[in-house]
Design an enzyme around this catalytic site. Structure first.
Site, PDB file in Angstrom:
ATOM      1  CE  LYS A  10      -1.968  -1.120   3.936  1.00 36.87           C
ATOM      2  NZ  LYS A  10      -1.205  -2.347   4.269  1.00 36.87           N
ATOM      3  NE  ARG A  55      -4.450  -0.881  10.200  1.00 36.53           N
ATOM      4  CZ  ARG A  55      -3.343  -0.573   9.522  1.00 36.53           C
ATOM      5  NH1 ARG A  55      -3.284   0.496   8.780  1.00 36.53           N
ATOM      6  NH2 ARG A  55      -2.325  -1.352   9.608  1.00 36.53           N
ATOM      7  NE  ARG A  79       7.798  -2.483   6.302  1.00 42.83           N
ATOM      8  CZ  ARG A  79       6.497  -2.368   6.508  1.00 42.83           C
ATOM      9  NH1 ARG A  79       5.732  -1.848   5.549  1.00 42.83           N
ATOM     10  NH2 ARG A  79       5.952  -2.768   7.638  1.00 42.83           N
ATOM     11  NE  ARG A 107       6.218  -0.114   9.997  1.00 48.13           N
ATOM     12  CZ  ARG A 107       5.113  -0.188   9.280  1.00 48.13           C
ATOM     13  NH1 ARG A 107       5.069   0.402   8.093  1.00 48.13           N
ATOM     14  NH2 ARG A 107       4.056  -0.823   9.723  1.00 48.13           N
ATOM     15  NE  ARG A 148       2.184  -4.621  11.288  1.00 45.02           N
ATOM     16  CZ  ARG A 148       3.246  -4.535  10.476  1.00 45.02           C
ATOM     17  NH1 ARG A 148       4.403  -5.057  10.828  1.00 45.02           N
ATOM     18  NH2 ARG A 148       3.133  -3.914   9.329  1.00 45.02           N
TER      19      ARG A 148
HETATM   20  P1  AP5 Z   1       4.880  -1.604   1.931  1.00 44.25           P
HETATM   21  O1  AP5 Z   1       4.543  -0.776   0.750  1.00 44.25           O
HETATM   22  O2  AP5 Z   1       5.611  -0.974   3.053  1.00 44.25           O
HETATM   23  O3  AP5 Z   1       3.559  -2.366   2.449  1.00 44.25           O
HETATM   24  P2  AP5 Z   1       2.309  -1.797   3.229  1.00 44.25           P
HETATM   25  O4  AP5 Z   1       1.090  -2.423   2.642  1.00 44.25           O
HETATM   26  O5  AP5 Z   1       2.350  -0.321   3.305  1.00 44.25           O
HETATM   27  O6  AP5 Z   1       2.571  -2.473   4.653  1.00 44.25           O
HETATM   28  P3  AP5 Z   1       2.513  -1.843   6.108  1.00 44.25           P
HETATM   29  O7  AP5 Z   1       3.255  -2.800   7.000  1.00 44.25           O
HETATM   30  O8  AP5 Z   1       2.943  -0.422   6.140  1.00 44.25           O
HETATM   31  O9  AP5 Z   1       1.013  -1.945   6.417  1.00 44.25           O
HETATM   32  P4  AP5 Z   1       0.340  -1.844   7.752  1.00 44.25           P
HETATM   33  O10 AP5 Z   1      -1.031  -1.581   7.345  1.00 44.25           O
HETATM   34  O11 AP5 Z   1       0.544  -3.001   8.639  1.00 44.25           O
HETATM   35  O12 AP5 Z   1       1.135  -0.656   8.537  1.00 44.25           O
HETATM   36  P5  AP5 Z   1       0.759   0.838   8.838  1.00 44.25           P
HETATM   37  O13 AP5 Z   1       1.998   1.618   8.846  1.00 44.25           O
HETATM   38  O14 AP5 Z   1      -0.375   1.283   8.022  1.00 44.25           O
HETATM   39  O15 AP5 Z   1       5.727  -2.875   1.419  1.00 44.25           O
HETATM   40  C1  AP5 Z   1       6.216  -3.823   2.342  1.00 44.25           C
HETATM   41  C2  AP5 Z   1       7.582  -4.333   1.862  1.00 44.25           C
HETATM   42  O16 AP5 Z   1       7.394  -5.116   0.682  1.00 44.25           O
HETATM   43  C3  AP5 Z   1       8.589  -3.229   1.499  1.00 44.25           C
HETATM   44  O17 AP5 Z   1       9.887  -3.651   1.870  1.00 44.25           O
HETATM   45  C4  AP5 Z   1       8.459  -3.110  -0.032  1.00 44.25           C
HETATM   46  O18 AP5 Z   1       9.673  -2.693  -0.624  1.00 44.25           O
HETATM   47  C5  AP5 Z   1       8.132  -4.560  -0.413  1.00 44.25           C
HETATM   48  N1  AP5 Z   1       7.272  -4.671  -1.566  1.00 44.25           N
HETATM   49  C6  AP5 Z   1       6.233  -3.876  -1.912  1.00 44.25           C
HETATM   50  N2  AP5 Z   1       5.641  -4.315  -3.040  1.00 44.25           N
HETATM   51  C7  AP5 Z   1       6.345  -5.448  -3.411  1.00 44.25           C
HETATM   52  C8  AP5 Z   1       6.220  -6.362  -4.494  1.00 44.25           C
HETATM   53  N3  AP5 Z   1       5.254  -6.201  -5.443  1.00 44.25           N
HETATM   54  N4  AP5 Z   1       7.087  -7.377  -4.578  1.00 44.25           N
HETATM   55  C9  AP5 Z   1       8.066  -7.555  -3.625  1.00 44.25           C
HETATM   56  N5  AP5 Z   1       8.247  -6.705  -2.582  1.00 44.25           N
HETATM   57  C10 AP5 Z   1       7.370  -5.668  -2.470  1.00 44.25           C
HETATM   58  O19 AP5 Z   1       0.216   0.707  10.342  1.00 44.25           O
HETATM   59  C11 AP5 Z   1       1.098   0.388  11.384  1.00 44.25           C
HETATM   60  C12 AP5 Z   1       0.341   0.364  12.698  1.00 44.25           C
HETATM   61  O20 AP5 Z   1      -0.224   1.651  12.958  1.00 44.25           O
HETATM   62  C13 AP5 Z   1      -0.832  -0.593  12.796  1.00 44.25           C
HETATM   63  O21 AP5 Z   1      -0.424  -1.912  13.142  1.00 44.25           O
HETATM   64  C14 AP5 Z   1      -1.665   0.060  13.899  1.00 44.25           C
HETATM   65  O22 AP5 Z   1      -1.113  -0.179  15.164  1.00 44.25           O
HETATM   66  C15 AP5 Z   1      -1.502   1.537  13.586  1.00 44.25           C
HETATM   67  N6  AP5 Z   1      -2.536   2.045  12.670  1.00 44.25           N
HETATM   68  C16 AP5 Z   1      -2.332   2.569  11.428  1.00 44.25           C
HETATM   69  N7  AP5 Z   1      -3.490   2.911  10.867  1.00 44.25           N
HETATM   70  C17 AP5 Z   1      -4.455   2.600  11.762  1.00 44.25           C
HETATM   71  C18 AP5 Z   1      -5.857   2.693  11.734  1.00 44.25           C
HETATM   72  N8  AP5 Z   1      -6.536   3.184  10.683  1.00 44.25           N
HETATM   73  N9  AP5 Z   1      -6.550   2.253  12.829  1.00 44.25           N
HETATM   74  C19 AP5 Z   1      -5.907   1.770  13.912  1.00 44.25           C
HETATM   75  N10 AP5 Z   1      -4.578   1.642  13.987  1.00 44.25           N
HETATM   76  C20 AP5 Z   1      -3.846   2.053  12.910  1.00 44.25           C
HETATM   77 MG    MG Z   2       2.548   1.088   4.847  1.00 46.82          MG
END
Ligand code: AP5
Ligand code: MG
Length: 251
Positions: free
Chosen positions: A30, A123, A162, A195, A206
């Protein structure tokens, strides 16, 4: 809700004031694709995860008043950072009321003419309902929800390799996209590191939380005809082209 968006070309979505949600499990890509669309096509990228990490960093800069958040003695975003850290480190969601307040506050100052991408919000079903209510109240609309689909074994491999810039949030991967100089961000020169919630125990949590609380949004948005599925288990380049085609964009 507003009028349906005009279709520019067959199968493509017009990009005037487009409002998108990127939905999918941790590691699905994402952030990678939202950052690209924001840089290349002028959409505003709003990642609740990035906002929370920034708030946590700012909270760490206020050690002398730690604990004073409940008394309203620190800025709101710092108070959010103080409260969010334990939830995030454990792989749990941050409570809905904190998240909704944070993202709505940011949306209120969003004036970008091309529109926005919400990455990681909503979410939970209550978050999605709150967003729909807000948009309805404002006469706005959510155009499309892109669901990034990736098998779990691949998600775990991606998160295990990552690396992220602690300053600007740029996303790297030691398998396929390492920074040019190890540990140094190509974009801003900041420190690139794992991270805190990419440790195996937090990743397991997660993924479990995703299935329990976020996956129901697939049905929620499918019922409203807003869901678009993206096979995100391909190369970043191929996925990028598919999304650009879907959105009627050209690099
Ligand atoms: P990346 O693009 O970083 O993936 P992502 O989908 O953004 O994954 P996240 O871990 O950021 O998602 P998340 O939803 O768990 O975390 P968030 O920060 O939102 O890609 C991942 C890796 O794969 C990278 O190394 C990339 O290079 C690689 N990659 C990408 N595409 C690829 C491909 N096609 N092939 C191979 N490799 C690839 O949330 C973190 C925390 O914040 C949550 O756990 C929660 O505690 C809190 N939080 C955030 N939003 C909310 C909410 N709305 N409500 C409640 N809590 C929340
Ligand atoms: Mg992300």
């Amino acid at each position: 809700m507003g009028a349906p968006e005009p279709i520019l070309t067959s199968g493509a979505i017009a990009m005037t004031q487009t409002h998108l949600v990127f939905l999918g499990p941790p590691g699905a890509g994402k952030g990678t694709h939202a950052k690209f669309l924001a840089n290349e096509h002028g959409l505003l990228h709003l990642s609740t995860g990035d906002m929370l990490r920034m708030a946590i960093q700012e909270a760490a800069d206020y050690p002398e008043v730690a604990g004073a958040a409940a008394e309203g003695a620190v800025p709101a975003h710092v108070a959010i950072g103080m409260q969010a850290r334990a939830f995030m480190d454990a792989g749990n969601l941050v409570p809905d009321d904190l998240i909704i307040e944070m993202i709505f506050h940011r949306l209120a100052s969003a004036t970008d003419e091309r529109g926005w991408i919400l990455d990681g919000f909503p979410r939970t079903v209550p978050q999605a309902q709150a967003l729909d209510s807000r948009l309805e109240h404002e006469g706005g609309r959510l155009d499309h929800v892109l669901l990034f689909e990736v098998p779990e074994t691949e998600l775990i491999a991606r998160l295990g390799s990552r690396a992220t810039c602690a300053s600007c949030g740029a996303i790297y991967n030691t398998r396929i996209r390492p920074p040019t100089h190890e540990g140094v961000c190509d974009v801003c020169g900041g420190v690139v590191r794992q991270r805190r919630d990419d440790r195996p125990d937090a990743v397991r949590k997660r993924l479990q939380v995703y299935h329990e609380l976020t996956a129901p949004l697939v049905e929620y948005y499918e019922a409203g005809g807003r869901l678009r599925r993206v096979d995100a288990n391909r190369t970043i380049q191929r996925i990028r082209v598919e999304i650009e085609t879907l959105l009627g964009l050209q690099s």
